[in-house]
Design a protein around this motif. Structure first.
Motif, PDB file in Angstrom:
ATOM      1  N   ILE A 178      -0.147  -0.147 -11.193  1.00 38.07           N
ATOM      2  CA  ILE A 178      -0.997   1.017 -10.906  1.00 38.07           C
ATOM      3  C   ILE A 178      -1.516   1.594 -12.205  1.00 38.07           C
ATOM      4  N   ILE A 179      -0.595   1.707 -13.168  1.00 36.47           N
ATOM      5  CA  ILE A 179      -1.030   2.252 -14.467  1.00 36.47           C
ATOM      6  C   ILE A 179      -2.107   1.356 -15.045  1.00 36.47           C
ATOM      7  N   GLY A 180      -1.860   0.055 -14.936  1.00 35.86           N
ATOM      8  CA  GLY A 180      -2.834  -0.880 -15.492  1.00 35.86           C
ATOM      9  C   GLY A 180      -4.192  -0.763 -14.840  1.00 35.86           C
ATOM     10  N   ALA A 181      -4.198  -0.334 -13.553  1.00 33.30           N
ATOM     11  CA  ALA A 181      -5.488  -0.258 -12.867  1.00 33.30           C
ATOM     12  C   ALA A 181      -6.381   0.818 -13.446  1.00 33.30           C
ATOM     13  N   PHE A 182      -5.759   1.801 -14.068  1.00 33.64           N
ATOM     14  CA  PHE A 182      -6.582   2.868 -14.638  1.00 33.64           C
ATOM     15  C   PHE A 182      -7.322   2.412 -15.878  1.00 33.64           C
ATOM     16  N   PHE A 183      -6.716   1.479 -16.566  1.00 28.76           N
ATOM     17  CA  PHE A 183      -7.338   1.025 -17.803  1.00 28.76           C
ATOM     18  C   PHE A 183      -8.158  -0.205 -17.508  1.00 28.76           C
ATOM     19  N   SER A 184      -9.428  -0.083 -17.634  1.00 24.14           N
ATOM     20  CA  SER A 184     -10.258  -1.257 -17.366  1.00 24.14           C
ATOM     21  C   SER A 184     -10.101  -2.236 -18.519  1.00 24.14           C
ATOM     22  N   LEU A 234      -5.429  -5.017  -7.535  1.00 25.04           N
ATOM     23  CA  LEU A 234      -4.050  -4.847  -7.984  1.00 25.04           C
ATOM     24  C   LEU A 234      -3.237  -6.115  -7.806  1.00 25.04           C
ATOM     25  N   TYR A 235      -3.566  -6.865  -6.784  1.00 25.31           N
ATOM     26  CA  TYR A 235      -2.870  -8.130  -6.605  1.00 25.31           C
ATOM     27  C   TYR A 235      -3.346  -9.151  -7.627  1.00 25.31           C
ATOM     28  N   ASP A 236      -4.677  -9.171  -7.756  1.00 21.93           N
ATOM     29  CA  ASP A 236      -5.293 -10.242  -8.525  1.00 21.93           C
ATOM     30  C   ASP A 236      -5.339  -9.854  -9.989  1.00 21.93           C
ATOM     31  N   GLN A 237      -4.261 -10.119 -10.683  1.00 18.68           N
ATOM     32  CA  GLN A 237      -4.185  -9.636 -12.056  1.00 18.68           C
ATOM     33  C   GLN A 237      -5.080 -10.400 -13.009  1.00 18.68           C
ATOM     34  N   ASP A 238      -5.359 -11.642 -12.723  1.00 19.66           N
ATOM     35  CA  ASP A 238      -6.180 -12.377 -13.679  1.00 19.66           C
ATOM     36  C   ASP A 238      -7.656 -12.333 -13.321  1.00 19.66           C
ATOM     37  N   ASN A 239      -7.938 -11.556 -12.299  1.00 22.42           N
ATOM     38  CA  ASN A 239      -9.340 -11.278 -11.978  1.00 22.42           C
ATOM     39  C   ASN A 239     -10.177 -12.502 -11.696  1.00 22.42           C
ATOM     40  N   ASP A 240      -9.603 -13.471 -11.032  1.00 18.48           N
ATOM     41  CA  ASP A 240     -10.440 -14.625 -10.722  1.00 18.48           C
ATOM     42  C   ASP A 240     -10.975 -14.560  -9.296  1.00 18.48           C
ATOM     43  N   GLY A 241     -10.784 -13.423  -8.658  1.00 17.01           N
ATOM     44  CA  GLY A 241     -11.346 -13.264  -7.321  1.00 17.01           C
ATOM     45  C   GLY A 241     -10.477 -13.814  -6.220  1.00 17.01           C
ATOM     46  N   LYS A 242      -9.318 -14.356  -6.587  1.00 12.16           N
ATOM     47  CA  LYS A 242      -8.431 -14.872  -5.553  1.00 12.16           C
ATOM     48  C   LYS A 242      -7.008 -14.451  -5.870  1.00 12.16           C
ATOM     49  N   ILE A 243      -6.240 -14.318  -4.826  1.00  8.16           N
ATOM     50  CA  ILE A 243      -4.807 -14.105  -5.035  1.00  8.16           C
ATOM     51  C   ILE A 243      -4.153 -15.465  -4.910  1.00  8.16           C
ATOM     52  N   SER A 244      -3.688 -15.959  -6.036  1.00  4.71           N
ATOM     53  CA  SER A 244      -3.072 -17.282  -5.986  1.00  4.71           C
ATOM     54  C   SER A 244      -1.627 -17.134  -5.547  1.00  4.71           C
ATOM     55  N   ARG A 245      -1.023 -18.268  -5.323  1.00  8.17           N
ATOM     56  CA  ARG A 245       0.356 -18.268  -4.854  1.00  8.17           C
ATOM     57  C   ARG A 245       1.276 -17.607  -5.870  1.00  8.17           C
ATOM     58  N   ASP A 246       1.009 -17.867  -7.153  1.00  8.05           N
ATOM     59  CA  ASP A 246       1.871 -17.271  -8.172  1.00  8.05           C
ATOM     60  C   ASP A 246       1.744 -15.764  -8.209  1.00  8.05           C
ATOM     61  N   LEU A 270       0.827  -1.203   0.000  1.00  8.66           N
ATOM     62  CA  LEU A 270       0.000   0.000   0.000  1.00  8.66           C
ATOM     63  C   LEU A 270       0.863   1.257   0.000  1.00  8.66           C
ATOM     64  N   ASP A 271       2.021   1.170   0.666  1.00 11.37           N
ATOM     65  CA  ASP A 271       2.919   2.329   0.628  1.00 11.37           C
ATOM     66  C   ASP A 271       3.329   2.638  -0.801  1.00 11.37           C
ATOM     67  N   HIS A 272       3.714   1.568  -1.510  1.00 17.16           N
ATOM     68  CA  HIS A 272       4.102   1.796  -2.911  1.00 17.16           C
ATOM     69  C   HIS A 272       2.938   2.329  -3.717  1.00 17.16           C
ATOM     70  N   LEU A 273       1.768   1.780  -3.423  1.00 18.47           N
ATOM     71  CA  LEU A 273       0.583   2.204  -4.174  1.00 18.47           C
ATOM     72  C   LEU A 273       0.312   3.681  -3.973  1.00 18.47           C
ATOM     73  N   LEU A 274       0.353   4.077  -2.715  1.00 13.66           N
ATOM     74  CA  LEU A 274       0.064   5.484  -2.435  1.00 13.66           C
ATOM     75  C   LEU A 274       1.121   6.395  -3.023  1.00 13.66           C
TER      76      LEU A 274
END
Lengths: 784, 194
Positions: free
Chosen positions: B66-72, B120-132, A504-508
């Protein structure tokens, strides 16, 4: 023996000691008078030959019987007295906790003041003069340990996040308090009827500045017991620390000019400059010494025993250096502790860290106790001049000023804060403004010639201190409960929180960059980068300088958990059939699936077995090691961290090669490597070594320590033993550490892999008690 | 740029934007100015290269996320509305805002902030943060300073701590639970957007 008899005995001992102190003092005093009467020239041996008064020191050497037993108290008087006081303080502390109901109602500081009053009273009865709290003793010896303890363990994150608020309260709040109290007191003094006309405006302001500073010692003493939430704690405590600069400047300003009766605009302007110099100068001095200490600790790896000393001495030097220039010693000490801590902790051994922590706590605790006791004693000892008007007006003004100040400042501050301060918070901040021994000592420093009303000031200061400590100190706890103020959260940080917080620090920081805003995160990020790039390289020894914070945190966490595991009874024999293992993962309150936990189990159990075994085997080792004052018995892990990390790298490469070389590795066939390499590999860092995915047919050795033959050995349960056998071959993660099994090498215990049955037998022989002979082999620490 | 009215009038659907995000008109104006500063070719929308011109983002470990989050999903451009809507997540909470029971969750509420972070964690949008996915994040945050084994053990430990239903991945609820002690309102708010 019932606990009451024990308590009774302890209390009797404490009281006896309390009586002893005045006795000793009176004895000392009597001795002194006797000698001075005897000599006529004061104490000490005189060299004048015509000393006709001398008794026993003079010229007439008549032959006396050789004295078998003499009584000479004078030459140990001072250390003896000091030790008695310290002993009294410590026994009192012990005593309070024997009476739990008392210590839950009344805060310790109050009890200690009462004890001080009693001791002072006793001393007066006996005829000895009770000592007053000398200012230089207080400022030079009693105060620094407390401040260092506070500064070294200052939680940096909440402190820096709330720095603006804290500074506002400390600087603006203290200024407001001083002038409000000083001004209104002067107005009251001018009223007819009180005989206080003689007090000028400047002495009033001086008094106001002395009485208005929130005292860190008192705040610590009271707040520590109520476990309030971190934000409020850091706000009040931070304020009490940072207002020292303001107090110092105001005090000197008014003291200088009190005699002359006039302060010009130039003086005020210089005062402001002085404030900046005092505070920033103090911080710089502290930071300088802190960096020195960090740098020194980098080279201290060969003399671990004196590592804690560097922390203490450099900090004390920073305090004294700041005091030389009349800069703010408190801020220097805080800066020194806060700056040196991350680097020193990365450099020093685990033992030194524990030593530092406990010494600091011990000293600060003793200091605090002594301060409060002396406050009580000084009350009895001092000359007092009580003036009803002055005292009551002061108390009322203190309260009013504090409340108004906090409310006004919060109104302004809340405009800038993200998380606003609620009314409850404001109340606690206002109520927590306790005065303490610093105010008393500053008052004590006033010269009686320049300030004829000094005694009245002192009396008033003591009354205010008593009022705040007793009334506010006692009632704050029920008030906190009544108002349902958030308490401190007791749980430790989990690794999830750590990772996500950094994320979150990096994010902010990124969001702020997108907005083009150079905010808090931006600067923090810049500071971190600078720190990582340049500073850490200089100040941290070896490999640790590159270790990111997350890894350090992870190490600490795993270590703590392993130690807890061993201490909680995972150390001795466990029944082998019980399915709940002592695996670290399983200690956590959830069931782990056998398939998923398999790769993790091996690492953690390896670690745990290592710790368990070390604690058992070290007993035999330690008996044989010769005593050497300059070294500590080698603690395997902290000294070897760096080497471990390096070795692990080598091991990893070696393993890669080996697994490439041989498809099939049977245990009896020794792989082509040297014994040292295998031993070092065995000792590889348990937390980070993941068993390499070797190819399927590696028969792996399981250490089943549930051997009935050797009671010394821990039996770690392996419930996967049964099911694991068919799974192993397919499960790629289950490839264990390859090993060589030369018989008689006791280090094999550390291996932990799954296995076929007959290897177990061979291992059992290895694992049998090495006895004295076996232990001698282990000249190097357990983990190289 | 002319008077404030003319700037604000250039923005379509201003009223709805204010309603949705809770920004004041002054804020929107500031953000519009920033949007225009980033929008190099005056195109009226932002593309990834425009974000790339913010040089601090290049050194940020999760800058590209972060940049990617802006683009849906699948889009190549960000218009002003989406820009503001994303940034609205980081507006500080207003405690005194009356909660109307039928209104949708405000964008800057704790849950929405957490959901943004989760995505932001879940890049493949499956609703879970997998180990990878977790490993990827750790790898970028810790850069080159740690070995793969260390990363893996940390990732395993993290999942194991947070995972309550045993699926070896962190769902949104588990994510939220693991952060319940962290002051998200403070950590995920920027003063600029206050």
């Amino acid at each position: 023996m019932s606990c009451w008899t024990r308590r009774g005995l302890l209390l009797a001992l404490a009281l006896g000691l309390a009586l002893l102190v005045p006795m000793a003092l009176s004895l000392g005093a009597a001795e002194k008078t006797r000698r001075s009467v005897g000599n006529g020239h004061g104490t000490g041996v005189t060299l004048r030959p015509d000393d006709s008064h001398g008794d026993g020191h003079g010229v007439n050497k008549t032959k006396k019987i050789f004295p078998v037993l003499t009584f000479d108290f004078a030459h140990v008087k001072i250390p003896f007295e000091i030790s008695l006081w310290v002993l009294l303080a410590s026994l009192m502390k012990l005593g309070f906790h024997l009476i739990p109901r008392l210590s839950s109602i009344v805060p310790e500081s109050c009890l200690l003041i009462v004890v001080g009053l009693l001791v002072g009273g006793l001393m007066k009865l006996v005829g000895a003069a009770p000592p007053e709290l000398q200012s230089d003793v207080f400022f030079l010896y009693l105060l620094p340990p407390i401040i260092l303890d506070a500064g070294y363990f200052l939680p940096i994150r909440p402190f820096s996040e709330n720095l603006g608020t804290i500074l506002m309260f400390a600087v603006v709040g203290t200024l407001w308090n001083s002038f409000f109290i000083g001004g209104l007191l002067y107005a009251v003094c001018q009223i007819e009827g009180t005989d206080l006309k003689s007090i000028g405006l400047l002495p009033c302001f001086l008094f106001g500045s002395v009485i208005s500073a929130v005292d860190p010692v008192a705040v610590l003493a009271v707040f520590e017991e109520i476990h309030i939430n971190e934000l409020l704690h850091i706000l009040v405590f931070g304020e009490s620390l940072l207002n020292d600069a303001v107090t110092v400047v105001l005090y000197h300003l008014f003291e200088e000019y009190s005699g002359l009766g006039m302060v010009t605009f130039l003086d005020v302007f210089l005062g402001v400059i002085c404030f900046l110099v005092v505070s920033l100068g103090g911080v710089l001095v502290g930071a300088f010494y802190g960096l020195l200490a960090a740098f020194t600790s980098r080279f201290a790896s060969h003399t671990r025993v004196i590592e804690p000393l560097f922390v203490f001495v450099y900090s004390y030097m920073s305090y004294l250096s700041a005091e030389v220039f009349h800069l703010s010693g408190i801020m220097a000490l805080i800066a020194c502790g806060a700056v040196m801590r991350p680097y020193v902790e990365a450099n020093i051994s685990h033992k030194s860290h524990t030593t530092t922590k406990y010494f600091l706590k011990m000293w600060s605790s003793v200091s605090e106790t002594l301060i409060f006791i002396f406050l009580g004693v000084s009350t009895v000892a001092g000359l007092h001049s009580w003036n009803w008007t002055f005292v009551t007006v002061t108390i009322i003004l203190c309260l009013v000023a504090r409340v108004l100040g906090v409310m006004g400042l919060t109104f302004v501050i809340n405009k800038f804060r993200i998380v606003k301060l609620t009314n409850k918070d404001q109340f606690i901040i206002a109520y927590g403004g306790l005065r303490g021994a610093i105010a008393f000592s500053l008052g004590y420093l006033l010269h009686p010639e320049e300030f004829p009303m000094r005694n009245m000031f002192l009396t008033t200061i003591i009354t205010v201190v008593f009022f705040t400590v007793f009334v506010q100190g006692m009632t704050i706890r029920p008030l906190v409960d009544l108002l349902a103020v958030k308490k401190k959260q007791e749980t430790k940080r989990s690794i999830n929180e750590e990772i996500h917080t950094q994320f979150l620090d990096h994010l902010l920081t990124g969001i702020e960059d997108i907005c083009g805003h150079y905010g808090h995160h931006h600067w923090k990020d810049k500071l971190n980068r600078f720190n990582k790039k340049y500073v850490k390289k200089c100040l941290i020894a070896g490999e640790r300088s590159k270790e990111p914070q997350l890894i350090a945190f992870y190490h600490k966490m795993e270590m703590k958990q392993a130690i807890e595991l061993v201490e909680s009874g995972g150390g001795v024999k466990l029944p082998s059939a019980v399915p709940s293992t002592v695996s670290m993962q399983n200690i956590q309150p959830k069931k782990s699936n056998s398939e998923r936990a398999l790769p993790q189990i091996s690492k953690s159990r390896e670690e745990e077995i290592r710790k368990i075994l070390r604690s058992n085997l070290q007993k035999t080792r330690q008996r044989l090691r010769s005593y050497n004052r300059h070294t500590l018995v080698g603690e395997p892990d902290e000294d070897g961290w760096n080497d471990l990390l390096l070795k692990r790298q080598k091991i990893m490469d070696m393993d890669k090669q080996i697994s490439r070389m041989s498809n099939y590795l049977t245990v009896p066939a020794p792989p082509p490597e040297s014994p040292t390499l295998s031993r070092s590999r065995l000792a590889s860092d348990p937390q980070h070594y993941v068993p390499k995915p070797t190819l399927g047919n590696v028969p792996i050795i399981k250490v089943d320590l549930a051997s009935p033959q050797s009671p010394e050995y821990v039996s770690v349960v392996d419930e996967f033993q049964k099911e694991a056998v068919p799974l192993k071959e397919e499960d790629e993660d289950a490839g264990g550490l390859t090993m060589k099994v030369p018989l008689g090498d006791p280090k094999k215990e550390e291996q932990e892999q799954q296995d076929g049955g007959k290897e177990q037998q061979r291992l059992m022989r290895c694992l049998s008690d090495p006895g004295p002979g076996g232990a001698e082999e282990e000249d190097e620490p357990f983990l190289p | 740029m002319g008077s404030s009215n003319s700037t604000l009038s250039k923005i379509p659907n201003l009223g709805r934007l204010i309603e949705e995000t809770g920004f004041t008109p002054a804020h929107i104006k500031r953000l519009y100015k920033r949007f225009q500063a980033l929008d190099k070719g005056n195109k009226g929308y932002l593309s990834p290269q425009d974000f790339g011109s913010v040089k601090e983002l290049a050194t940020n470990p999760i800058g590209d996320r972060i940049i990617g989050a802006f683009f849906s999903q699948g889009q190549e451009t960000v218009d002003f509305h989406s820009f503001v809507r994303i940034l609205a997540h980081f507006r500080p909470l207003d405690k005194n805002r009356a909660k109307r029971p039928d209104s949708p969750e405000p964008i800057n509420s704790r849950i929405s902030k957490l959901r943004f972070a989760f995505q932001l964690y879940d890049q493949d949008n499956d609703g879970k943060i997998s180990r990878d996915e977790l490993l990827q994040v750790l790898r970028t945050m810790l850069e080159m300073q740690v070995t793969e084994e260390q990363l893996e053990s940390i990732a395993d430990r993290t999942i194991q701590e947070a995972d309550l239903d045993g699926d070896n991945a962190i769902s949104f609820d588990e994510f939220r639970k693991s952060l319940e002690k962290v002051n998200i309102e403070h950590k995920m708010s920027s003063r600029f957007l206050h």
